[in-house]
Design a protein around this motif. Structure first.
Motif, PDB file in Angstrom:
ATOM      1  N   GLN A 114       9.322  31.197  -8.435  1.00 57.84           N
ATOM      2  CA  GLN A 114       8.236  30.761  -9.317  1.00 57.84           C
ATOM      3  C   GLN A 114       7.878  31.818 -10.350  1.00 57.84           C
ATOM      4  O   GLN A 114       7.971  33.023 -10.108  1.00 57.84           O
ATOM      5  CB  GLN A 114       6.978  30.431  -8.499  1.00 57.84           C
ATOM      6  N   ALA A 146      -0.142  33.554 -22.295  1.00 56.76           N
ATOM      7  CA  ALA A 146       0.814  32.635 -21.673  1.00 56.76           C
ATOM      8  C   ALA A 146       2.135  32.624 -22.428  1.00 56.76           C
ATOM      9  O   ALA A 146       3.220  32.564 -21.818  1.00 56.76           O
ATOM     10  CB  ALA A 146       0.216  31.233 -21.618  1.00 56.76           C
ATOM     11  N   ARG A 189       8.999  29.273 -18.680  1.00 60.03           N
ATOM     12  CA  ARG A 189       8.125  28.297 -17.998  1.00 60.03           C
ATOM     13  C   ARG A 189       7.040  29.051 -17.248  1.00 60.03           C
ATOM     14  O   ARG A 189       7.118  30.269 -17.057  1.00 60.03           O
ATOM     15  CB  ARG A 189       8.935  27.447 -17.007  1.00 60.03           C
ATOM     16  N   ILE A 190       5.999  28.318 -16.826  1.00 58.84           N
ATOM     17  CA  ILE A 190       4.968  28.829 -15.930  1.00 58.84           C
ATOM     18  C   ILE A 190       4.805  27.792 -14.831  1.00 58.84           C
ATOM     19  O   ILE A 190       4.228  26.728 -15.060  1.00 58.84           O
ATOM     20  CB  ILE A 190       3.632  29.078 -16.657  1.00 58.84           C
ATOM     21  N   ASP A 191       5.324  28.066 -13.656  1.00 60.64           N
ATOM     22  CA  ASP A 191       5.267  27.081 -12.569  1.00 60.64           C
ATOM     23  C   ASP A 191       3.848  26.895 -12.054  1.00 60.64           C
ATOM     24  O   ASP A 191       3.411  25.771 -11.810  1.00 60.64           O
ATOM     25  CB  ASP A 191       6.181  27.525 -11.421  1.00 60.64           C
ATOM     26  N   THR A 192       3.113  28.006 -11.879  1.00 58.06           N
ATOM     27  CA  THR A 192       1.749  27.941 -11.351  1.00 58.06           C
ATOM     28  C   THR A 192       0.817  28.777 -12.225  1.00 58.06           C
ATOM     29  O   THR A 192       1.134  29.916 -12.567  1.00 58.06           O
ATOM     30  CB  THR A 192       1.683  28.467  -9.904  1.00 58.06           C
ATOM     31  N   TRP A 193      -0.312  28.181 -12.576  1.00 54.86           N
ATOM     32  CA  TRP A 193      -1.343  28.878 -13.356  1.00 54.86           C
ATOM     33  C   TRP A 193      -2.535  29.098 -12.435  1.00 54.86           C
ATOM     34  O   TRP A 193      -3.133  28.142 -11.945  1.00 54.86           O
ATOM     35  CB  TRP A 193      -1.747  28.032 -14.558  1.00 54.86           C
ATOM     36  N   ALA A 207      -2.834  24.903 -19.058  1.00 58.30           N
ATOM     37  CA  ALA A 207      -1.844  24.506 -18.064  1.00 58.30           C
ATOM     38  C   ALA A 207      -1.493  23.023 -18.183  1.00 58.30           C
ATOM     39  O   ALA A 207      -0.316  22.640 -18.044  1.00 58.30           O
ATOM     40  CB  ALA A 207      -2.365  24.816 -16.657  1.00 58.30           C
ATOM     41  N   LEU A 249       0.813  22.637 -21.074  1.00 62.81           N
ATOM     42  CA  LEU A 249       2.167  23.063 -20.700  1.00 62.81           C
ATOM     43  C   LEU A 249       2.848  22.031 -19.814  1.00 62.81           C
ATOM     44  O   LEU A 249       4.049  21.771 -19.936  1.00 62.81           O
ATOM     45  CB  LEU A 249       2.105  24.417 -19.980  1.00 62.81           C
ATOM     46  N   HIS A 250       2.077  21.428 -18.909  1.00 64.23           N
ATOM     47  CA  HIS A 250       2.652  20.391 -18.040  1.00 64.23           C
ATOM     48  C   HIS A 250       3.187  19.218 -18.854  1.00 64.23           C
ATOM     49  O   HIS A 250       4.247  18.660 -18.537  1.00 64.23           O
ATOM     50  CB  HIS A 250       1.596  19.898 -17.045  1.00 64.23           C
ATOM     51  N   CYS A 288       4.826  23.423 -16.642  1.00 62.62           N
ATOM     52  CA  CYS A 288       3.887  23.865 -15.611  1.00 62.62           C
ATOM     53  C   CYS A 288       3.691  22.737 -14.613  1.00 62.62           C
ATOM     54  O   CYS A 288       3.628  21.566 -15.005  1.00 62.62           O
ATOM     55  CB  CYS A 288       2.543  24.265 -16.236  1.00 62.62           C
ATOM     56  N   ARG A 289       3.582  23.092 -13.329  1.00 60.11           N
ATOM     57  CA  ARG A 289       3.495  22.068 -12.304  1.00 60.11           C
ATOM     58  C   ARG A 289       2.288  22.231 -11.384  1.00 60.11           C
ATOM     59  O   ARG A 289       2.021  21.364 -10.561  1.00 60.11           O
ATOM     60  CB  ARG A 289       4.769  22.079 -11.458  1.00 60.11           C
TER      61      ARG A 289
END
Length: 331
Positions: free
Chosen positions: A10, A73, A82-86, A124, A127-128, A133-134
């Motif tokens: 991640q 970011a 990517r950013i999986d978790t914010w 976030a 981004l999703h 982002c998820r």
């Protein structure tokens, strides 16, 4: 809900990364192999932390400035795509009565605790929508559910944060977005929270109601939320029970807080040399723990463990009920 990547794969953006819960979380996630975008106001401490941790980059920003947060970011997106978790962890505190605390200070607290976290959640979500982002993890408080005497503005900000988190979660689902949102609600945690708080009580210092949890316990809850679709995670059973008591017997709970609240939150121990409140400027020092005397903080939360493993907890409760029933004397 789509499966989450393991933490070792991640990319995580973490605000409030240089102190207390945020610092403990940064170190825990780095130890589990996550790539980190570290966000805080203090550039010097942020650089030192990034140098300490593998696969971490410093992205200085004040969360009250949405453009600066977006730029932070982007630093991570440029590096990893990517950013999986914010994770929204930045926060400030004030001790004092609602009348005592200047309105400018109350507004500033809301700028960080409410608007800063909302800025992060909105970024976030954006981004999703681009597939980048998820997961959102936001650190609230058990004072989201029950106001505390001498912490009225802080309690109000956490109430507001819980409400907007719940609303955003529903709206994302209504819009068909596969975005998981978790609210972490810690109780008393042994961090420099008290030393960094602006204090109008007139006491030498402030303290947590006993007995506090180690910040690593909250970090563990955050790490758990990074890979699971949990709605809320409470850290500590006492605060959760107090909130429930406030719903069942609000006047009695009020009376208990009126009688004990000042005693439980004021201290004869002044802040450590060099400490300062972080309401308007960044704190310094890369510290996870407070300077409070007394018993060591709790290293685990049974209530949190039950939330992390609900099937096992239900099985144990069921087995206990059966044993009690079997032990009852027959008439």
């Amino acid at each position: 809900m789509t499966d989450f990547r393991p933490l070792s794969d991640q990319v995580v953006l973490l605000t409030g990364a240089t102190s207390g819960i945020g610092l403990a979380t940064a170190r825990l996630l780095a130890g589990r192999g996550a790539k980190l975008i570290l966000v805080a106001r203090g550039a010097g401490d942020l650089d030192r932390l990034a140098a300490e941790l593998p696969s971490a980059i410093a992205a200085p920003a004040d969360v009250t400035d949405r453009d600066a947060l977006r730029a932070a970011a982007q630093t991570g997106l440029d590096r990893w795509g990517r950013i999986d978790t914010w994770i929204n962890d930045a926060g400030v505190a004030i001790y004092g009565t609602v009348e005592q605390v200047p309105l400018d200070d109350q507004r500033r607290l809301f700028e960080t605790n409410y608007w800063g976290a909302l800025h992060g959640m909105l970024e976030a979500v954006a981004l999703h929508r681009r597939g980048l982002c998820r997961k959102i993890v936001t650190v609230g408080s058990q004072l989201s559910d029950r106001a505390m005497i001498l912490q009225g503005p802080y309690s109000a900000s956490k109430h507001a944060l819980k409400a907007v988190t719940d609303a955003l979660r529903m709206e994302c689902r209504e819009d068909g977005l596969d975005l998981s949102i978790t609210l972490i609600k810690p109780g008393s945690v042994d961090t420099p929270y008290m030393e960094h708080a602006r204090d109008f009580t007139g006491a030498a210092g402030t303290k947590n109601p006993p007995r506090a949890y180690a910040p690593e316990v909250v970090a563990d809850a955050i790490a758990h939320a990074c890979t699971r679709d949990a709605r809320d995670l409470d850290v500590g059973g006492a605060g959760w029970l107090t909130a429930k008591a406030g719903r069942v017997a609000p006047q009695l709970t009020d009376l208990g807080m009126e009688l004990l609240g000042r005693f439980l939150q004021t201290s004869d121990t002044p802040p450590r040399a060099g400490m300062r409140d972080n309401l308007w400027s960044s704190a310094r020092g890369l510290r996870e723990r407070s300077n409070q005397p007394g018993p060591p903080p709790r290293g685990g939360s049974t209530f949190l463990m039950a939330q992390k493993h609900p099937v096992a907890a239900a099985a144990l409760l069921g087995a206990g009920a059966l044993l009690l029933a079997a032990a009852r004397p027959r008439r």
